[in-house]
Design an enzyme around this catalytic site. Structure first.
Site, PDB file in Angstrom:
ATOM      1  N   LYS A  44      54.305  60.876  29.894  1.00  0.00           N
ATOM      2  CA  LYS A  44      53.372  61.680  29.090  1.00  0.00           C
ATOM      3  C   LYS A  44      54.141  62.663  28.182  1.00  0.00           C
ATOM      4  O   LYS A  44      55.346  62.819  28.322  1.00  0.00           O
ATOM      5  CB  LYS A  44      52.377  62.411  29.993  1.00  0.00           C
ATOM      6  CG  LYS A  44      51.647  61.488  30.967  1.00  0.00           C
ATOM      7  CD  LYS A  44      50.764  60.454  30.275  1.00  0.00           C
ATOM      8  CE  LYS A  44      50.518  59.235  31.123  1.00  0.00           C
ATOM      9  NZ  LYS A  44      49.375  59.240  32.001  1.00  0.00           N
TER      10      LYS A  44
HETATM   11  C1  LIG Z   1      48.543  58.524  32.998  1.00  0.00           C
HETATM   12  C2  LIG Z   1      47.075  58.469  32.908  1.00  0.00           C
HETATM   13  C3  LIG Z   1      46.254  58.919  33.942  1.00  0.00           C
HETATM   14  C4  LIG Z   1      46.765  59.292  35.297  1.00  0.00           C
HETATM   15  O1  LIG Z   1      47.776  60.223  35.304  1.00  0.00           O
HETATM   16  P1  LIG Z   1      48.618  60.488  36.632  1.00  0.00           P
HETATM   17  O2  LIG Z   1      49.149  61.863  36.431  1.00  0.00           O
HETATM   18  O3  LIG Z   1      49.683  59.449  36.665  1.00  0.00           O
HETATM   19  O4  LIG Z   1      47.704  60.387  37.786  1.00  0.00           O
HETATM   20  C5  LIG Z   1      44.890  58.933  33.745  1.00  0.00           C
HETATM   21  N1  LIG Z   1      44.362  58.502  32.602  1.00  0.00           N
HETATM   22  C6  LIG Z   1      45.101  58.045  31.587  1.00  0.00           C
HETATM   23  C7  LIG Z   1      44.426  57.596  30.335  1.00  0.00           C
HETATM   24  C8  LIG Z   1      46.482  57.991  31.719  1.00  0.00           C
HETATM   25  O5  LIG Z   1      47.227  57.490  30.727  1.00  0.00           O
END
Ligand SMILES: *Cc1c(COP(=O)(O)O)cnc(C)c1O
Length: 386
Positions: free
Chosen positions: A184
């Site tokens: 992210k």
């Molecule tokens: C990465 C992601 C999540 C989940 O994030 P985590 O921190 O890994 O649980 C949820 N929704 C979207 C669209 C994502 O890309």
């Protein structure tokens, strides 16, 4: 050909980040404490929300407690795109509720307010829009719709730290869940944050993320957890430790600069890929917004050359270039198709994209020359050159 492998994403970690984590490790307090509180305060200020923020171990954990705080369960429906990370859909099903999938715009991959409105029934409890790839969902009509129907909205902000919608940052209003997974825009290794301007909801989230205890045990951080804390309801264990939160504090301070870097690289991709008809970048929403460029997604449409997405990705990999798929539609995943009976044909734009989308390398520490090499490799793959 490149000598080293270029992954599709790589976290940006400085020596100072490493030193800051080390400092927390040596401080005698490594779990949730002052650094987590600082991260919450700073992120709240960054997005401009006047409510509160709760740091958690992942966006998935944050979504879990958010659904639990809304008491979503059997008989309820939750509206979400199928083109999302499957964790959201899993949680809806684990809560005993039913996911109601809405199709996305073919060019932006964002679920439109019209489709969401058409999916609302008397059983709808919540809507979970996704700010896809760093572009903003069209929140104004969604908020109006939700208010009129008495339905909750939880924004999936996993891709959108720094995204703006009509001049406001995502997270500014209502309830949003951010992710700090390593791919992210900012990372804590693993982590997430629930931000909300609904105080009662946030109190529930705070309790549920830590065993259901009725006091914020970390107020007494210097002595540790209060032995007087009472369990008000059964809860989970999703608190973000300071060892990770300190990384969030540092990364958040650089998010604008890192997102600008992503933008410059994305613009270069667009420029260099113009005229390459077989790889179509996403389109952008028409309403005012600012992109966070979480991902640079193209649709691989090279059937005429006998190249499908799997082949395309494999050929890039042979040339030392990584790529990803964000995402395979949830309703096409084995469980949702075989056990829950969702069918191909029900969400045409989602399915068309689910079969073709491919995320090209994009991260702040990439160089312009890396973009050029990716584009050169794509052209080579398309023309069948060795
Ligand atoms: C990465 C992601 C999540 C989940 O994030 P985590 O921190 O890994 O649980 C949820 N929704 C979207 C669209 C994502 O890309």
């Amino acid at each position: 050909m490149r000598k080293d492998f270029l992954p599709f994403s790589r976290p940006s970690i400085t020596d100072e980040d490493v030193a800051a984590v080390g400092e927390v490790m040596r401080s005698g307090w490594i779990t949730t404490g002052p650094k987590a509180a600082e991260f919450e305060t700073n992120l709240l200020k960054y997005v401009g929300n006047e409510g509160g923020a709760v740091a958690v171990m992942s966006a998935t954990g944050g979504m879990h407690v958010a659904l639990a705080a809304l008491k979503i369960g059997p008989g309820d429906e939750v509206i979400t795109p199928s083109l999302t990370w499957v964790s959201t859909v899993n949680l809806i099903v684990l809560a005993g509720a039913r996911p109601v999938f809405v199709d996305v715009d073919k060019d932006t991959l964002i679920a439109t307010p019209e489709r969401i409105e058409a999916a609302v029934t008397s059983r709808t409890k919540a809507i979970i829009p996704v700010h896809y790839a760093g572009a903003a969902a069209d929140m104004e009509p969604i908020r109006k719709l939700a208010a009129a129907k008495g339905v909750a909205v939880i924004e999936d902000a996993a891709h959108s730290i720094g995204t703006e919608y009509r001049g406001e940052r995502v997270g500014r209003r209502g309830t949003s869940v951010f992710s700090f997974h390593p791919i992210k825009n900012i990372t804590t290794g693993e982590g997430g944050m629930v931000v909300s301007d609904d105080a009662a909801f946030l109190d529930e989230v705070k309790r549920l993320k830590f065993h259901g205890l009725g006091v914020d045990a970390f107020d007494r951080k210097m002595q540790g957890r209060s032995p007087q804390a009472q369990v008000m309801q059964p809860g989970f264990k999703y608190n973000l430790p300071d060892m990770l939160a300190v990384l969030g504090v540092r990364q958040l301070a650089r998010v604008d600069a890192m997102n600008e870097r992503r933008r410059a690289l994305a613009m270069r991709y667009r420029e260099k890929l113009a005229g390459v008809d077989e790889v179509m970048p996403l389109g952008e929403p028409k309403y005012p917004f600012k992109h966070a460029w979480h991902l640079f997604i193209v649709r691989v449409c090279a059937e005429k050359r006998g190249i499908d997405r799997a082949k395309f990705m494999e050929e890039l990999k042979k040339r030392n270039i990584g790529s990803g798929i964000h995402f395979v539609a949830a309703h096409l995943q084995k469980y949702y198709a075989d056990v829950m009976g969702f069918r191909r044909g029900s969400l045409p734009n989602t399915e068309w994209n689910s079969d073709r989308i491919c995320s090209l390398p994009l991260f702040p520490d990439m160089k312009e020359g890396d973009v050029d090499e990716v584009v050169a490799a794509i052209k080579e793959v398309l023309t069948g050159a060795a």
